[in-house]
Enzyme design. Structure first.
Site, PDB file in Angstrom:
ATOM      1  N   ASP A   1     -50.834 -19.028  42.844  1.00  0.00           N
ATOM      2  CA  ASP A   1     -51.984 -19.680  43.477  1.00  0.00           C
ATOM      3  C   ASP A   1     -51.520 -20.086  44.878  1.00  0.00           C
ATOM      4  O   ASP A   1     -50.317 -20.077  45.177  1.00  0.00           O
ATOM      5  CB  ASP A   1     -52.406 -20.916  42.644  1.00  0.00           C
TER       6      ASP A   1
ATOM      7  N   GLN B   1     -61.692 -21.933  35.691  1.00  0.00           N
ATOM      8  CA  GLN B   1     -60.843 -20.822  36.105  1.00  0.00           C
ATOM      9  C   GLN B   1     -59.880 -20.411  34.989  1.00  0.00           C
ATOM     10  O   GLN B   1     -59.648 -19.220  34.771  1.00  0.00           O
ATOM     11  CB  GLN B   1     -60.055 -21.219  37.364  1.00  0.00           C
TER      12      GLN B   1
ATOM     13  N   ARG C   1     -67.560 -30.240  41.907  1.00  0.00           N
ATOM     14  CA  ARG C   1     -66.252 -29.953  42.511  1.00  0.00           C
ATOM     15  C   ARG C   1     -65.899 -31.141  43.377  1.00  0.00           C
ATOM     16  O   ARG C   1     -66.592 -31.418  44.366  1.00  0.00           O
ATOM     17  CB  ARG C   1     -66.291 -28.653  43.325  1.00  0.00           C
TER      18      ARG C   1
ATOM     19  N   ARG D   1     -65.435 -15.027  36.262  1.00  0.00           N
ATOM     20  CA  ARG D   1     -65.871 -16.421  36.430  1.00  0.00           C
ATOM     21  C   ARG D   1     -67.319 -16.569  35.961  1.00  0.00           C
ATOM     22  O   ARG D   1     -67.687 -17.536  35.294  1.00  0.00           O
ATOM     23  CB  ARG D   1     -65.772 -16.856  37.903  1.00  0.00           C
TER      24      ARG D   1
ATOM     25  N   HIS E   1     -58.604 -27.266  36.814  1.00  0.00           N
ATOM     26  CA  HIS E   1     -59.637 -26.269  37.153  1.00  0.00           C
ATOM     27  C   HIS E   1     -59.969 -25.497  35.862  1.00  0.00           C
ATOM     28  O   HIS E   1     -59.657 -24.309  35.736  1.00  0.00           O
ATOM     29  CB  HIS E   1     -59.106 -25.342  38.257  1.00  0.00           C
TER      30      HIS E   1
ATOM     31  N   CYS F   1     -56.295 -16.812  41.196  1.00  0.00           N
ATOM     32  CA  CYS F   1     -57.669 -17.313  41.116  1.00  0.00           C
ATOM     33  C   CYS F   1     -58.451 -17.059  42.392  1.00  0.00           C
ATOM     34  O   CYS F   1     -59.680 -17.063  42.384  1.00  0.00           O
ATOM     35  CB  CYS F   1     -57.661 -18.803  40.777  1.00  0.00           C
TER      36      CYS F   1
HETATM   37  N1   CP Z   1     -61.155 -19.618  42.359  1.00  0.00           N
HETATM   38  C1   CP Z   1     -62.091 -20.439  42.888  1.00  0.00           C
HETATM   39  O1   CP Z   1     -62.426 -21.485  42.335  1.00  0.00           O
HETATM   40  O2   CP Z   1     -62.633 -19.990  44.053  1.00  0.00           O
HETATM   41  P1   CP Z   1     -63.625 -20.790  45.014  1.00  0.00           P
HETATM   42  O3   CP Z   1     -62.844 -21.907  45.639  1.00  0.00           O
HETATM   43  O4   CP Z   1     -64.065 -19.746  46.014  1.00  0.00           O
HETATM   44  O5   CP Z   1     -64.778 -21.318  44.202  1.00  0.00           O
HETATM   45  N1  NVA Z   2     -55.319 -24.848  43.846  1.00  0.00           N
HETATM   46  C1  NVA Z   2     -56.409 -24.352  44.677  1.00  0.00           C
HETATM   47  C2  NVA Z   2     -57.384 -23.597  43.847  1.00  0.00           C
HETATM   48  C3  NVA Z   2     -58.535 -22.982  44.631  1.00  0.00           C
HETATM   49  C4  NVA Z   2     -59.539 -22.315  43.760  1.00  0.00           C
HETATM   50  C5  NVA Z   2     -57.094 -25.545  45.363  1.00  0.00           C
HETATM   51  O1  NVA Z   2     -57.271 -26.583  44.719  1.00  0.00           O
HETATM   52  O2  NVA Z   2     -57.433 -25.419  46.532  1.00  0.00           O
END
Ligand code: CP
Ligand code: NVA
Length: 308
Positions: A225, A132, A102, A293, A129, A265
Site C-alpha cells: 500500500d 477493501q 470516510r 470493490r 479499511h 488497494c
Molecule cells: N482503495 C481505495 O479505497 O481507493 P479510493 O481512495 O480511490 O476510494
Molecule cells: N492507506 C491508504 C489507503 C488508501 C485507499 C490511505 O489511508 O490513504
C-alpha cells in the site's frame, strides 16, 4: 438491532458468507440475472478525504442494486460548518437506509454509528479499511478457490489502516499473514495480539518482521500500500527515506510462489511501494481488485440491510 461495519471484527461471524455473496452477485449480474435487492433504498456517502474507487463503486453498486446513493461532501453539508456528528447521524437516519463514512478519525465513525438508526459502513478511517479487505479476500478466493492456509505477505507501512484490517481479516479466514516493515511502522500491539488470538482458532499464523530479503518466499499473495496515507502528507519526505528497500519489485515477486498474485488497494505510487512492472505485470490483479470493490460492497450493503 441494526448492524454496522466499522472494523473487520464486525464480520467475524459471516466474513466468508459475505465474500461468497459478493462472488455470486458478480456472476448473477454479469449473467443478466436480477440483483435489485435494495430497490427503492438510499445510501448517504460522506467523504472527508479524497476517493476514486470507494465513491464510484458504492454509487454504481447501489444503482445496480436498484437503490440510490447521495454524495455528501463535508464542504457542502452543515457538518463542515460545525453541526455535530451526532445531529448529522440523527437526521440522515431519517432519510436513508445506509450511511457510508470516510473519515479522518475512527472515533467520529463510531459517533456517527451511535447516532444514526441505520447501518454505518466505514469507508476508511485512520484505523481500518474493512470494505477493501473484504474485497481483497473475495479477489484472493476467486484466484485460488480458497482462503484458509494461503500465505499472504505485505510490504510497507504496517501501521496503517490497510495493515490493521489485513491482520484481522486474514486471521479470521485462516490465512497466514506476514507484515514486512521498518520497526517504527509496525502495527499497534493490540491488533497483533487480536490477530494471534483469532489465529489460534482458525490456524492463521501472524508474523511481523523488518527483514525484506526472502520475506516473500512461499507467498501466494504479495501486497503493498502507499507509504504516505491520506493524513500523513506532512511526513512525506521522512517516510520516503525510511521505506527505501521495501519496494515490491521483480526480485520480491521472484521469491514468491510461481502462481503468486500481486495486490494493491490503489492509488499506487510507482517507483515507491511498487514498481510499475510488477503492478502492471502478469501476476498483478490490481484492476480486478478495484472492480471487486463494487461487487463486495453490494454484498455488504445487502447483508447489513438484512435482505440476504
Ligand atoms: N482503495 C481505495 O479505497 O481507493 P479510493 O481512495 O480511490 O476510494
Ligand atoms: N492507506 C491508504 C489507503 C488508501 C485507499 C490511505 O489511508 O490513504
Amino acid at each position: 438491532m441494526k448492524r454496522d461495519l466499522i472494523s473487520m471484527l464486525d464480520v467475524a461471524d459471516d466474513l466468508e458468507e459475505i465474500i461468497d455473496l459478493g462472488i455470486k452477485i458478480k456472476k448473477d449480474s454479469k449473467d443478466g440475472r436480477n440483483v435489485e435487492y435494495l430497490k427503492g433504498r438510499s445510501l448517504a456517502m460522506i467523504f472527508e478525504k479524497s476517493s476514486t474507487r470507494t465513491r464510484a463503486s458504492f454509487e454504481v453498486g447501489m444503482t445496480k442494486l436498484g437503490g440510490h446513493a447521495l454524495f455528501l461532501s463535508p464542504n457542502d453539508i452543515q457538518m463542515g460548518r460545525g453541526e455535530t456528528i451526532e445531529d448529522t447521524g440523527l437526521v440522515l437516519g431519517r432519510y436513508v437506509d445506509l450511511i457510508m463514512y470516510r473519515a479522518f478519525k475512527n472515533e467520529n465513525v463510531l459517533e456517527l454509528a451511535r447516532a444514526s438508526r441505520v447501518p454505518l459502513i466505514n469507508g476508511l478511517d485512520n484505523e481500518e479499511h474493512p470494505c477493501q479487505i473484504i474485497t481483497d479476500l473475495m479477489t484472493i478466493k476467486e484466484n485460488f478457490g480458497k482462503l484458509a492456509g494461503l500465505d499472504f505477505v505485505y510490504f510497507g507501512d504496517a501501521a496503517n489502516n490497510m495493515a490493521n484490517s489485513y491482520l484481522l481479516g486474514m486471521a479470521l479466514v485462516g490465512m497466514n499473514v506476514k507484515l514486512v516493515a521498518p520497526k517504527q511502522y509496525w502495527p499497534k500491539q493490540h491488533y497483533v495480539d487480536k490477530a494471534r488470538e483469532i489465529g489460534k482458532k482458525t490456524g492463521a499464523k501472524v508474523e511481523i518482521t523488518d527483514v525484506v530479503e526472502g520475506a516473500a518466499k512461499g507467498a501466494d499473495v504479495v501486497c503493498t500500500d502507499t507509504w504516505v496515507s491520506m493524513g500523513d502528507e506532512t511526513q512525506k519526505e521522512k517516510r520516503l527515506k525510511e521505506f527505501v528497500g521495501y519496494t515490491v519489485n521483480g526480485k520480491r515477486m521472484a521469491e514468491a510462489n510461481k502462481k503468486a498474485i500481486f495486490m494493491h488497494c490503489l492509488p499506487a505510487y510507482y517507483g515507491y511501494e511498487v514498481s510499475k512492472e510488477v503492478a502492471h505485470g502478469p501476476q498483478s490483479v490490481i484492476f480486478d481488485e478495484a472492480e471487486n470493490r463494487m461487487w463486495a460492497q453490494m454484498a455488504i450493503m445487502v447483508r447489513l440491510c438484512g435482505v440476504l
